[in-house]
Design a protein around this motif. Structure first.
Motif, mmCIF file in Angstrom:
data_model
loop_
_atom_site.group_PDB
_atom_site.id
_atom_site.type_symbol
_atom_site.label_atom_id
_atom_site.label_comp_id
_atom_site.label_asym_id
_atom_site.label_seq_id
_atom_site.Cartn_x
_atom_site.Cartn_y
_atom_site.Cartn_z
ATOM 1 N N LYS A 131 -13.703 -10.715 6.753
ATOM 2 C CA LYS A 131 -13.577 -9.378 6.169
ATOM 3 C C LYS A 131 -12.564 -8.545 6.938
ATOM 4 O O LYS A 131 -11.859 -7.712 6.353
ATOM 5 N N CYS A 132 -12.460 -8.761 8.219
ATOM 6 C CA CYS A 132 -11.465 -8.090 9.051
ATOM 7 C C CYS A 132 -10.056 -8.483 8.571
ATOM 8 O O CYS A 132 -9.187 -7.624 8.395
ATOM 9 N N ILE A 133 -9.851 -9.769 8.342
ATOM 10 C CA ILE A 133 -8.560 -10.253 7.850
ATOM 11 C C ILE A 133 -8.290 -9.696 6.453
ATOM 12 O O ILE A 133 -7.174 -9.272 6.142
ATOM 13 N N GLN A 134 -9.315 -9.669 5.620
ATOM 14 C CA GLN A 134 -9.170 -9.149 4.262
ATOM 15 C C GLN A 134 -8.779 -7.667 4.284
ATOM 16 O O GLN A 134 -7.902 -7.239 3.537
ATOM 17 N N SER A 135 -9.419 -6.912 5.133
ATOM 18 C CA SER A 135 -9.120 -5.488 5.232
ATOM 19 C C SER A 135 -7.683 -5.264 5.703
ATOM 20 O O SER A 135 -6.952 -4.433 5.153
ATOM 21 N N SER A 136 -7.264 -6.007 6.699
ATOM 22 C CA SER A 136 -5.898 -5.897 7.186
ATOM 23 C C SER A 136 -4.903 -6.318 6.106
ATOM 24 O O SER A 136 -3.854 -5.697 5.929
ATOM 25 N N SER A 137 -5.260 -7.357 5.368
ATOM 26 C CA SER A 137 -4.408 -7.843 4.286
ATOM 27 C C SER A 137 -4.168 -6.756 3.241
ATOM 28 O O SER A 137 -3.081 -6.652 2.667
ATOM 29 N N HIS A 138 -5.175 -5.938 3.007
ATOM 30 C CA HIS A 138 -5.043 -4.828 2.065
ATOM 31 C C HIS A 138 -3.909 -3.899 2.500
ATOM 32 O O HIS A 138 -3.119 -3.427 1.675
ATOM 33 N N TYR A 139 -3.795 -3.663 3.801
ATOM 34 C CA TYR A 139 -2.745 -2.783 4.302
ATOM 35 C C TYR A 139 -1.376 -3.460 4.301
ATOM 36 O O TYR A 139 -0.351 -2.784 4.184
ATOM 37 N N VAL A 140 -1.351 -4.781 4.412
ATOM 38 C CA VAL A 140 -0.091 -5.512 4.231
ATOM 39 C C VAL A 140 0.398 -5.269 2.805
ATOM 40 O O VAL A 140 1.581 -4.980 2.570
ATOM 41 N N GLU A 141 -0.518 -5.367 1.846
ATOM 42 C CA GLU A 141 -0.169 -5.148 0.442
ATOM 43 C C GLU A 141 0.306 -3.717 0.192
ATOM 44 O O GLU A 141 1.275 -3.500 -0.545
ATOM 45 N N ILE A 142 -0.362 -2.747 0.801
ATOM 46 C CA ILE A 142 0.061 -1.346 0.642
ATOM 47 C C ILE A 142 1.473 -1.154 1.189
ATOM 48 O O ILE A 142 2.325 -0.524 0.553
ATOM 49 N N LEU A 143 1.734 -1.710 2.371
ATOM 50 C CA LEU A 143 3.058 -1.578 2.980
ATOM 51 C C LEU A 143 4.121 -2.218 2.098
ATOM 52 O O LEU A 143 5.172 -1.627 1.843
ATOM 53 N N LEU A 144 3.853 -3.426 1.612
ATOM 54 C CA LEU A 144 4.833 -4.096 0.755
ATOM 55 C C LEU A 144 5.058 -3.324 -0.540
ATOM 56 O O LEU A 144 6.186 -3.239 -1.024
#
Length: 141
Positions: A52-65
């Motif tokens: 879930k930690c990785i998933q949450s961080s991944s969400h912010y990767v998507e926002i940045l992109l």
């Protein structure tokens, strides 16, 4: 390399925003927020909480992109995710990745968590194999 200046400017603006506003909206600072979340990975105690930690961080990767280029795919996602991994400076990243791979439940392996684990493994492999020389330490011309 083609997004270097854009990413650098966005990160600088995030840092300035944090200096002005000590509690900015997380959506306004996706890079800082995403890397901060990843730094907590070794502190999580269960496989599910690590995923879930990785998933949450991944969400912010998507926002940045989304902010940088609008629509994107895996070709853009993975390098940015690697950048987040590098900046988060997770201790024993390979061990964390191996632990997740060894103990992830089968039903989690075949949904979004399996995909994120694969991204983590690819990113970890890439990071462990890169060689940083002086030419990479200065911005492209």
């Amino acid at each position: 390399a083609k997004y270097y200046d854009i990413v650098e400017n966005l990160i600088e603006s995030e840092l300035k925003l944090k200096l002005i506003d000590l509690n900015p909206n997380f959506e306004d600072t996706p890079f800082q927020t995403g890397t901060s979340i990843l730094r907590k990975l070794p502190l999580e105690h269960t496989i599910t909480s690590k995923l879930k930690c990785i998933q949450s961080s991944s969400h912010y990767v998507e926002i940045l992109l989304s902010k940088l280029i609008g629509s994107f795919g895996a070709d853009e996602y993975l390098p940015m995710f690697c950048f987040f991994l590098l900046d988060s400076q997770i201790t024993k990243l390979q061990s964390q990745s191996a632990l997740l791979d060894d103990f992830i439940e089968d039903e989690l392996r075949f949904d979004i968590f399996g995909y994120l684990l694969a991204q983590l493994q690819i990113g970890t492999s890439f990071i462990s194999k890169i060689e940083i020389t002086d030419e990479y330490l200065s911005p492209p011309k």
